[in-house]
Write a protein that holds these residues in place. Sequence first.
Motif, short mmCIF file in Angstrom:
data_model
loop_
_atom_site.label_atom_id
_atom_site.label_comp_id
_atom_site.label_asym_id
_atom_site.label_seq_id
_atom_site.Cartn_x
_atom_site.Cartn_y
_atom_site.Cartn_z
N ILE A 247 0.85 -1.19 0.00
CA ILE A 247 0.00 0.00 0.00
C ILE A 247 0.89 1.24 0.00
CG2 ILE A 247 -1.71 1.33 1.31
CD1 ILE A 247 -2.80 -1.31 2.39
N SER A 248 1.77 1.32 0.98
CA SER A 248 2.73 2.42 1.07
C SER A 248 3.87 2.00 1.98
CB SER A 248 2.05 3.68 1.61
OG SER A 248 3.01 4.65 1.96
N HIS A 249 5.04 1.77 1.39
CA HIS A 249 6.19 1.40 2.22
C HIS A 249 6.63 2.59 3.07
CE1 HIS A 249 7.99 3.22 -1.43
NE2 HIS A 249 8.91 3.65 -0.59
N GLU A 250 6.25 3.82 2.66
CA GLU A 250 6.67 5.01 3.39
C GLU A 250 6.08 5.06 4.80
OE1 GLU A 250 6.46 6.09 -1.03
OE2 GLU A 250 5.23 4.99 0.43
N ILE A 251 4.91 4.46 4.99
CA ILE A 251 4.26 4.51 6.30
C ILE A 251 5.14 3.82 7.34
CG2 ILE A 251 2.23 3.82 7.64
CD1 ILE A 251 0.61 3.89 5.06
N GLU A 252 5.76 2.71 6.95
CA GLU A 252 6.56 1.93 7.90
C GLU A 252 7.91 2.56 8.20
OE1 GLU A 252 5.36 -2.66 7.58
OE2 GLU A 252 6.15 -1.88 5.67
N ASN A 253 8.30 3.58 7.44
CA ASN A 253 9.57 4.25 7.72
C ASN A 253 9.58 4.90 9.09
OD1 ASN A 253 10.48 3.51 5.20
ND2 ASN A 253 10.11 5.51 4.25
N GLY A 254 8.39 5.16 9.64
CA GLY A 254 8.31 5.81 10.94
C GLY A 254 8.48 4.88 12.12
N ILE A 255 8.55 3.57 11.87
CA ILE A 255 8.70 2.61 12.97
C ILE A 255 10.03 2.83 13.67
CG2 ILE A 255 8.92 0.16 13.57
CD1 ILE A 255 7.04 -0.47 11.25
N GLY A 256 9.97 3.05 14.99
CA GLY A 256 11.19 3.22 15.78
C GLY A 256 11.82 4.59 15.70
N ILE A 257 11.22 5.52 14.95
CA ILE A 257 11.76 6.87 14.84
C ILE A 257 11.20 7.71 15.99
CG2 ILE A 257 11.97 8.94 13.41
CD1 ILE A 257 13.43 6.54 12.29
N SER A 258 11.99 7.85 17.04
CA SER A 258 11.55 8.60 18.21
C SER A 258 11.45 10.08 17.88
CB SER A 258 12.49 8.38 19.38
OG SER A 258 13.82 8.79 19.04
N GLN A 259 10.63 10.81 18.64
CA GLN A 259 10.40 12.22 18.38
C GLN A 259 10.90 13.06 19.55
OE1 GLN A 259 6.83 13.04 15.90
NE2 GLN A 259 6.01 11.22 16.88
N ASN A 260 10.53 14.33 19.56
CA ASN A 260 10.97 15.21 20.64
C ASN A 260 10.08 15.06 21.86
OD1 ASN A 260 8.65 16.71 19.98
ND2 ASN A 260 9.80 17.93 18.49
N GLN A 261 10.33 15.88 22.85
CA GLN A 261 9.65 15.71 24.13
C GLN A 261 8.15 15.98 24.07
OE1 GLN A 261 11.75 18.15 26.95
NE2 GLN A 261 13.69 17.06 26.67
N ALA A 262 7.68 16.61 23.00
CA ALA A 262 6.25 16.90 22.88
C ALA A 262 5.45 15.65 22.53
CB ALA A 262 6.01 17.98 21.83
N HIS A 263 6.14 14.58 22.15
CA HIS A 263 5.46 13.37 21.69
C HIS A 263 5.75 12.18 22.61
CE1 HIS A 263 4.02 14.70 17.67
NE2 HIS A 263 4.98 15.59 17.82
N SER A 264 4.71 11.38 22.82
CA SER A 264 4.85 10.17 23.64
C SER A 264 5.19 8.95 22.80
CB SER A 264 3.56 9.90 24.42
OG SER A 264 3.18 11.00 25.22
N PHE A 265 5.03 9.04 21.47
CA PHE A 265 5.17 7.87 20.60
C PHE A 265 6.14 8.13 19.46
CE2 PHE A 265 0.72 8.30 22.09
CZ PHE A 265 0.69 7.23 22.97
N ASP A 266 6.60 7.04 18.86
CA ASP A 266 7.43 7.20 17.66
C ASP A 266 6.54 7.66 16.50
OD1 ASP A 266 6.10 4.94 16.73
OD2 ASP A 266 7.83 3.62 16.82
N VAL A 267 7.17 7.99 15.38
CA VAL A 267 6.43 8.55 14.24
C VAL A 267 5.35 7.59 13.76
CG1 VAL A 267 6.62 9.37 11.86
CG2 VAL A 267 8.38 10.00 13.54
#
Length: 504
Positions: A247-267
């Motif tokens: 469907i979209s391989h780009e969606i899975e690129n966010g797995i394990g990509i941590s964000q800044n302190q404003a976010h509780s979850f990876d991308v």
Amino acid sequence: MKSESIQNYTEKFENVPKNVRLVSAMLQHAGYQAYLVGGCVRDHIMNRIPNDYDITTNATPEQIIGLFPRTFYENSYGTVGVVTAPLEEKDQDKIKESIVEVTPFRLESGYSDGRHPDSVEWASKLEEDLSRRDFTCNALAYEITKCELTDLHNGLKDIEDKTLRTVGHPDIRFGEDALRMLRAVRFSAQLGFAIEKVTRESIIKNEKLVQSISHERIRDEFVKILMSKSPKQAFELASKLNVLKYISHEIENGIGISQNQAHSFDVWEHNLRTCQHAADKNWKLELRLAALFHDISKPETRRFSHEKKDYTFYGHEVVGGRVTREILTRLKFPKVTIEYVCSLVRWHMFFSDTEKISLSAIRRLIANIGEKNIWDLMNLRICDRVGTGRPVEDPYRFRKYKSMVQEALEGPTTIKMLKTNGENIMSVTHESPGPRIGLILNALFAEVLERPELNEEMKLSKRAIELSELSQGELKDLAAKGKEGMKEVNMSRVDEIKRTYKVK
């Protein structure tokens, strides 16, 4: 054949539409068999409202066509669309709702392209037709007149157990049509079913077959997943089964990509939660697409700032707009959908300090996204906020922003509200272009504020002629009242907007 005279199920089919019953009755009256089949049977058993109705019969396409006054037959699989709307019906949506699809019992063989049967033959028995179905829950048939359910593949038990299982061996079913692997994910989300072990393992083993499926068919399943109640669950399952990349391989690129302190979850988790909230709110497809893809380019724009001691994602919305366009174009979405979704992704980072933001900046944002789309952008921001793990979707700062957007949309109440203009004034008064025209318009505005019933073209023209006979000083005094009235009206409306959104 395993048939049950299901008095305990009969009431589940009491709401079958009259037009469906009519088509079934006409087939039987002509001496043919007629069964409701597939998803509509499953949905009635589950107390769900079917999207459409399919009937299967031992009549051939030619025989079906001969029974009904309005039909269409545009495929090689025998399916005849029977239109049950009145002949004079011009509402295309109602005509679509009135279509009942009737298909002969059929056998299929040879799937050399992994998508379509090499040959289709009309079968003589219902059992043969049900044996080619994809999943057991869809391999049920119901005879309306006899109130008789046919269940040859334990579909009822699988529905009761909330289990998705193929009819026969899954390797064979998926080899016939690889799209069934994505359909398994979709049904799991729509119905809340778990895919049983052998079927699940077969999907993982055969996932490369999805490569043979056209982008249009993949898009259609993608849309159905998005419009289900549980897209987050579906995308997580698709990823585990190794089919999300088709469907979209780009969606899975966010797995394990941590964000800044404003976010509780990876991308990855954040995008799915944002999309899920759009589904929870029952918002439209375009908003769900934008929610899923709004942070699609955070992985490639992530940088660590030693100054901030945190990650930054500068420009991810700009890059994300371009990547979203590539994905939706690849999946053959309509151009209007692509433009709309990409615009939402591009401008979703509008949020800033409401104490510093100006109305002119908000007006520029509205100009970029369009007046019709600005509230979808607001709603996308709500989804984005909830997707970070914050429970409150409408905090003060956001209410303040919505208040300012409303104020910017309405704009100041001006002489434009008058049902006349400078050109008309010059025409009836024979005044030359100049300051006096503006004074007359402002004077008219002052009077309309006091007496709205005067805001008619003929009345305004008559009054304009009277005003044109006044001296410059008298006209200025009346015009000043109009300008002051305009200011008071605007301040009053702004106060009303602020009260609506409970902000200062």
